[in-house]
Design a protein around this motif. Sequence first.
Motif, PDB file in Angstrom:
ATOM      1  N   GLY A  12       3.051 -12.864   2.548  1.00  0.00           N
ATOM      2  CA  GLY A  12       2.062 -12.239   3.413  1.00  0.00           C
ATOM      3  C   GLY A  12       1.469 -11.007   2.775  1.00  0.00           C
ATOM      4  N   SER A  13       0.653 -10.324   3.571  1.00  0.00           N
ATOM      5  CA  SER A  13       0.056  -9.088   3.084  1.00  0.00           C
ATOM      6  C   SER A  13      -0.161  -8.162   4.266  1.00  0.00           C
ATOM      7  N   ILE A  14       0.085  -6.864   4.047  1.00  0.00           N
ATOM      8  CA  ILE A  14      -0.235  -5.869   5.070  1.00  0.00           C
ATOM      9  C   ILE A  14      -1.065  -4.772   4.423  1.00  0.00           C
ATOM     10  N   THR A  15      -1.671  -3.948   5.265  1.00  0.00           N
ATOM     11  CA  THR A  15      -2.476  -2.831   4.778  1.00  0.00           C
ATOM     12  C   THR A  15      -1.783  -1.555   5.236  1.00  0.00           C
ATOM     13  N   ASP A  16      -1.291  -0.773   4.275  1.00  0.00           N
ATOM     14  CA  ASP A  16      -0.531   0.431   4.588  1.00  0.00           C
ATOM     15  C   ASP A  16      -1.449   1.651   4.494  1.00  0.00           C
ATOM     16  N   GLY A  17      -1.226   2.616   5.383  1.00  0.00           N
ATOM     17  CA  GLY A  17      -2.069   3.809   5.404  1.00  0.00           C
ATOM     18  C   GLY A  17      -2.065   4.575   4.098  1.00  0.00           C
ATOM     19  N   SER A  18      -0.952   4.545   3.391  1.00  0.00           N
ATOM     20  CA  SER A  18      -0.850   5.314   2.144  1.00  0.00           C
ATOM     21  C   SER A  18      -1.062   4.446   0.899  1.00  0.00           C
ATOM     22  N   PHE A  19      -0.472   3.246   0.888  1.00  0.00           N
ATOM     23  CA  PHE A  19      -0.515   2.413  -0.323  1.00  0.00           C
ATOM     24  C   PHE A  19      -1.646   1.392  -0.323  1.00  0.00           C
TER      25      PHE A  19
END
Length: 606
Positions: free
Chosen positions: A128-135
Motif C-alpha cells: 500500500g501507500s500512505i501520505t505522511d505529513g512529514s515524509f
Amino acid sequence: MSNSKDAVRKVLDQVKADNRTSLTAPEGKLVCDAYGIPVPKEGVAKSAGEAGKMASSMGFPVVMKIVSPDILHKTEAGGVIVGLKTAEDAEKAYETILGNARKYKSDAKIEGVQVQQMLAGGTEVIVGSITDGSFGKLVAFGLGGVLVEVLKDITFRLAPATKEDALSMLDGIQAHEILKGVRGGEAVNRTALADVIVKVSQLVTDFPEIVELDLNPVFATAKSAIAADVRIVVDFAYVPKPKPRPTEEIVAAMNRIMQPKAVAVVGASAEDGKIGNSVMKNLINGGYKGDIYPIHPKAAEILGYKAYKSVKDVPGVIDTAVFAIPAKFVAAALTECGEKKIPGAVLIPSGFAEAGAPELQAEIVEVGKKYDIRLMGPNIYGFYYTPANLCATFCTAYDVKGHAALSSQSGGIGMAIIGFSRSAKMGVSAIVGLGNKSDIDEDDLLAFFEQDPNTNLIAQHCEDLKDGRAFAEAAKRVSKKKPVIVLKAGRTSAGAKAASSHTGALAGNDKIYEDVLAQSGVIRARSLRQLLEFARGVPVLPTPKGENVLIITGAGGSGVLLSDSCVDNGLSLMSMPPDLDAAFRKFIPPFGAAGNPVDITGGEPP
C-alpha cells in the motif's frame, strides 16, 4: 511510460469531474493495468464458446458472474458460479447463469457473463501507500488479509522505492520467515512481489493526488504476486512540500552564521542577569576574535564595546545577529537586519508558536523570506561553534574542542547535552539549539556539518522533522561520509501529545521514523544517554570487519550477560576455531572455561 500516465490521468479526471474521493473497483483495475500491477485477469463473454476460450487463456480455476444493470444481487439470482476447472465447465456455467438470470428477472438487460481468474493459495500480503505529513509519499508492505489490523506487522520506505528498497521490505517485517515458506509451504516469488512494491511507489510519486492506496490482499505464490483487491483514495487538493533549497545555497548562508567575522547582539545589556548581558559575556569570555556590536536604544557602550541604536548604524558588515529582546519586538528588529543584508539571525526569545502565539512566528518567517535571512529558533539557547571560539548563547562559555556536532530541538535537552559534554570532557565542534524550527532545521545543519572539516560526527535530538523527506535525502548522503545519530523523541501516543504541546510538533507513527531513518543510514539512539554515549564512542571505536564476536571475561555471570546483550543487538557469537582454543587453554586454569565466552576466572592477573 507516457501512455500509462495518460490512462491513469483519464481515470482520475473522471473521478475529479464526479467530485468523488475514491475510485471504483473497475477504475482501480484500469490504474493497475496502466502501471503493470498484476490484478486477476477478467473479461466479458457473449457466448458459451467465448466463455470457454476466455477461461482457458487465463488459466483455471475461474469464477463466472452475470453482467446486468438490472441484477444487483448476483448471488441471489443464481448468477455466480465459482471454482470452474475446465473449458467444458465454463461453457456449461455460461448457459446455467443465463438461464438463472432469465428466471430471476425475465426482462433483465444482459450484457454477458464475466469470466474472472480465481486466486487461491499462496501467502496473503498487503502492499500500500500512505501520505505522511512529514515524509510525504511512503510505500508500505506487510502481512495481508485479516492479520494486518491485528499484528500491525508492516514496514515503510520513501516512495519512489528502488528494487533494493523493495527487497529489504520483504525482510523488514517480523513475519519475514513466512515468505520463505514454512511447514512445507512454498516460498513466494520475491522478484514478483518487489516489482509490485516498486510499481506502486512509482504510481503514487507520479500522481501525488493518490493519498492512500491498498492492494489487500495480494496473493503471493511461487509463480506470481497478484492483487485481488484494489482501493485508491484521492485528494485533489494535496500539494507536496516544495523542493528544499540547493545544498550550495544552504552551505553559503550557514558558513556565515556558524563562522561569522562579525556578530551583532540585539538587546545587549550591561545589567547582570539579563539574557543580553549573558550573550555579550559569553562572546567575550569564550574568546571570539571577530567584531562584536552591541545594539541598544540608549547606551553608548556595553562591557567596553561601542553600542549602536540599530544594526543599520553599524559601519561594517555583520554576518550574524543574536536576538535577546522580547518576542513582540523581534519582527521590527529583524526587518532592520534585512535592510542591513545580515544573512542569519539567532532567535533566543520564546513566546512564539510554542506559547500559543503562532501569528508572531508567522510574521518573522515572512520577514525572513522577504530579506532572505536564515532564522535559527526562536525559543533556543543559541549555539556554540568551538573552532571559532564562538559562544552565541546565554548558557556559559564552552571550550573543550573536538569533532562531534550536537543539536537539540528542546532547550532543556540542550542544557543536558552541554552538561554531559562538559563533565565527560567530550570535545565538540558545535552544540546548536533549533527550538521551534521556524526556518533552520536538522537538514540545514547536516548540509553545513557535511562539509565542515572540524566535524566528523553529527548527533541530533528531535521531536519532529519539519520536512522528513528533505532530512532523509540529506542524511542518506551525509551518513556515507560521517556517522549521523538521531534521538527521535515522542514514540508513543502519550509521548506524542507531550511533544506537540511543547513545540507545536506531532510525533506520527514511530514505525515510519524507524524504517525511514534506517533507510537513510542513520544510527537511531533510544535515549539521551545513548545519543551522548554514541557521540563519544563511535569516533573512537574501530568499525568491526564482520559479525563475529568473542567474549573474554573474568566471571561466568558476566559472560552470560554479555552473550544476552549480543543476541539483543543482532550480533552472533563466533564458534571458537581450534587453533585459537588451543592458544587460550594455555592461559586458562583448569576450573575456567574455554569456548565462547572464554572464562579466564578471577584468579588470573589482567
